[in-house]
Design a protein around this motif. Sequence first.
Motif, PDB file in Angstrom:
ATOM      1  N   ALA A 149      -3.590   4.074  -5.379  1.00 32.80           N
ATOM      2  CA  ALA A 149      -2.857   3.086  -6.197  1.00 32.80           C
ATOM      3  C   ALA A 149      -3.945   2.288  -6.940  1.00 32.80           C
ATOM      4  O   ALA A 149      -3.856   2.165  -8.049  1.00 32.80           O
ATOM      5  CB  ALA A 149      -2.090   2.299  -5.688  1.00 32.80           C
ATOM      6  N   ASN A 150      -4.848   1.814  -6.317  1.00 35.16           N
ATOM      7  CA  ASN A 150      -6.005   1.150  -6.931  1.00 35.16           C
ATOM      8  C   ASN A 150      -6.705   1.943  -7.953  1.00 35.16           C
ATOM      9  O   ASN A 150      -7.403   1.352  -8.817  1.00 35.16           O
ATOM     10  CB  ASN A 150      -6.883   0.355  -5.854  1.00 35.16           C
ATOM     11  CG  ASN A 150      -6.320  -0.846  -5.097  1.00 35.16           C
ATOM     12  OD1 ASN A 150      -5.340  -1.545  -5.752  1.00 35.16           O
ATOM     13  ND2 ASN A 150      -6.822  -0.938  -4.062  1.00 35.16           N
ATOM     14  N   HIS A 151      -6.875   3.266  -7.737  1.00 28.07           N
ATOM     15  CA  HIS A 151      -7.597   4.054  -8.587  1.00 28.07           C
ATOM     16  C   HIS A 151      -6.581   4.586  -9.782  1.00 28.07           C
ATOM     17  O   HIS A 151      -6.973   5.549 -10.536  1.00 28.07           O
ATOM     18  CB  HIS A 151      -8.206   5.094  -7.666  1.00 28.07           C
ATOM     19  CG  HIS A 151      -9.511   4.976  -7.169  1.00 28.07           C
ATOM     20  ND1 HIS A 151      -9.581   4.334  -5.995  1.00 28.07           N
ATOM     21  CD2 HIS A 151     -10.843   5.022  -7.539  1.00 28.07           C
ATOM     22  CE1 HIS A 151     -10.789   4.189  -5.790  1.00 28.07           C
ATOM     23  NE2 HIS A 151     -11.528   4.341  -6.708  1.00 28.07           N
ATOM     24  N   GLY A 152      -5.357   4.051  -9.830  1.00 26.65           N
ATOM     25  CA  GLY A 152      -4.620   4.453 -11.005  1.00 26.65           C
ATOM     26  C   GLY A 152      -3.559   5.492 -10.710  1.00 26.65           C
ATOM     27  O   GLY A 152      -3.127   6.071 -11.695  1.00 26.65           O
ATOM     28  N   LYS A 153      -3.771   6.255  -9.646  1.00 31.20           N
ATOM     29  CA  LYS A 153      -2.915   7.365  -9.055  1.00 31.20           C
ATOM     30  C   LYS A 153      -1.498   6.700  -9.091  1.00 31.20           C
ATOM     31  O   LYS A 153      -1.229   5.761  -8.138  1.00 31.20           O
ATOM     32  CB  LYS A 153      -3.423   8.123  -7.984  1.00 31.20           C
ATOM     33  CG  LYS A 153      -4.896   8.432  -8.160  1.00 31.20           C
ATOM     34  CD  LYS A 153      -4.892   9.314  -9.705  1.00 31.20           C
ATOM     35  CE  LYS A 153      -6.538   9.896  -9.463  1.00 31.20           C
ATOM     36  NZ  LYS A 153      -6.779  10.493 -10.843  1.00 31.20           N
ATOM     37  N   LYS A 154      -0.362   7.647  -9.132  1.00 35.69           N
ATOM     38  CA  LYS A 154       0.893   7.513  -8.567  1.00 35.69           C
ATOM     39  C   LYS A 154       1.088   8.239  -7.312  1.00 35.69           C
ATOM     40  O   LYS A 154       0.831   9.317  -7.192  1.00 35.69           O
ATOM     41  CB  LYS A 154       1.830   8.008  -9.552  1.00 35.69           C
ATOM     42  CG  LYS A 154       1.738   7.494 -10.918  1.00 35.69           C
ATOM     43  CD  LYS A 154       2.870   8.120 -12.086  1.00 35.69           C
ATOM     44  CE  LYS A 154       4.292   7.961 -11.800  1.00 35.69           C
ATOM     45  NZ  LYS A 154       4.973   8.320 -12.689  1.00 35.69           N
ATOM     46  N   VAL A 155       1.419   7.277  -6.275  1.00 37.28           N
ATOM     47  CA  VAL A 155       1.556   7.623  -5.031  1.00 37.28           C
ATOM     48  C   VAL A 155       2.746   7.001  -4.356  1.00 37.28           C
ATOM     49  O   VAL A 155       3.261   6.174  -4.697  1.00 37.28           O
ATOM     50  CB  VAL A 155       0.105   7.203  -4.154  1.00 37.28           C
ATOM     51  CG1 VAL A 155      -0.082   6.073  -4.139  1.00 37.28           C
ATOM     52  CG2 VAL A 155       0.108   7.830  -2.911  1.00 37.28           C
ATOM     53  N   ALA A 156       3.261   8.065  -3.310  1.00 41.05           N
ATOM     54  CA  ALA A 156       4.582   7.643  -2.541  1.00 41.05           C
ATOM     55  C   ALA A 156       4.403   8.245  -1.165  1.00 41.05           C
ATOM     56  O   ALA A 156       3.963   9.333  -0.890  1.00 41.05           O
ATOM     57  CB  ALA A 156       5.668   8.129  -3.338  1.00 41.05           C
TER      58      ALA A 156
END
Length: 86
Positions: free
Chosen positions: A30-37
């Motif tokens: 998330a901190n690297h701008g990725k969408k994650v769940a």
Amino acid sequence: MMNALSLMIQGTTSDAGKSVTVAALCRIFANHGKKVAPFNSQNMALNSAVADCGGEIGRAQAVQAQAAKILPTVHMNPVLLKPNSE
């Protein structure tokens, strides 16, 4: 074009640190701008957290959603089993 990556974290005991590892990975991505769940198909726990629609999910998935900077949803933990004494 959308690039997708799926990771599976496995452990042999219920105390192996899988949930903490997933929470850390969620925050890193998330901190690297990725969408994650996060996703856990089944969880057995007495303690649960309230999801976006009022349903319940495991506390670990709620913490992982917070780490991913998203709202928790019942889709992250569709089967929550609550043990009882009978």
